[in-house]
Write a protein that holds these residues in place. Structure first.
Motif, short mmCIF file in Angstrom:
data_model
loop_
_atom_site.label_atom_id
_atom_site.label_comp_id
_atom_site.label_asym_id
_atom_site.label_seq_id
_atom_site.Cartn_x
_atom_site.Cartn_y
_atom_site.Cartn_z
N THR A 1 0.83 -1.20 0.00
CA THR A 1 0.00 0.00 0.00
C THR A 1 0.87 1.25 0.00
O THR A 1 0.54 2.23 -0.67
CB THR A 1 -0.94 0.02 1.21
OG1 THR A 1 -0.18 -0.23 2.39
CG2 THR A 1 -2.03 -1.03 1.09
N LYS B 1 2.04 1.71 -3.53
CA LYS B 1 0.97 2.23 -4.39
C LYS B 1 0.77 3.72 -4.15
O LYS B 1 0.59 4.49 -5.10
CB LYS B 1 -0.34 1.48 -4.12
CG LYS B 1 -0.61 0.41 -5.16
CD LYS B 1 -1.83 -0.42 -4.86
CE LYS B 1 -3.06 0.39 -4.61
NZ LYS B 1 -4.26 -0.44 -4.50
N ARG B 2 0.85 4.15 -2.90
CA ARG B 2 0.69 5.57 -2.59
C ARG B 2 1.79 6.39 -3.23
O ARG B 2 1.54 7.46 -3.78
CB ARG B 2 0.70 5.79 -1.08
CG ARG B 2 -0.64 5.58 -0.46
CD ARG B 2 -0.71 6.18 0.95
NE ARG B 2 -1.73 5.48 1.71
CZ ARG B 2 -1.51 4.85 2.85
NH1 ARG B 2 -0.30 4.82 3.35
NH2 ARG B 2 -2.48 4.25 3.46
N LEU C 1 3.48 5.63 -5.89
CA LEU C 1 3.25 5.65 -7.34
C LEU C 1 2.22 6.70 -7.70
O LEU C 1 2.38 7.41 -8.69
CB LEU C 1 2.76 4.27 -7.81
CG LEU C 1 3.83 3.25 -8.20
CD1 LEU C 1 3.18 2.00 -8.76
CD2 LEU C 1 4.78 3.83 -9.22
#
Length: 58
Positions: free
Chosen positions: A37, A40-41, A43
């Motif tokens: 997670t 992903k943040r 990115l």
């Protein structure tokens, strides 16, 4: 205990060891989930910062 082929079957010597393995597996999964997670943040932040908003002030 040794069976007929002379191979020791995989058994847990105590429920404490089994629960220790289960806790380690859960901790590993939680660590991987939090790392994913966070990745992903970062990115999403990179994607947002790549196209800065146009300056609308005159």
């Amino acid at each position: 205990m040794i069976d007929d082929e002379g191979i020791t079957p995989m058994t847990f010597p105590s429920p404490l060891l089994a629960s220790g393995f289960a806790l380690a597996a859960i901790a590993l999964l939680a660590l991987r989930f939090t790392a994913f997670t966070a990745f992903k943040r970062s990115l999403i932040k990179i994607r947002v910062n790549r196209h800065p908003a146009a300056n609308t002030k005159a």
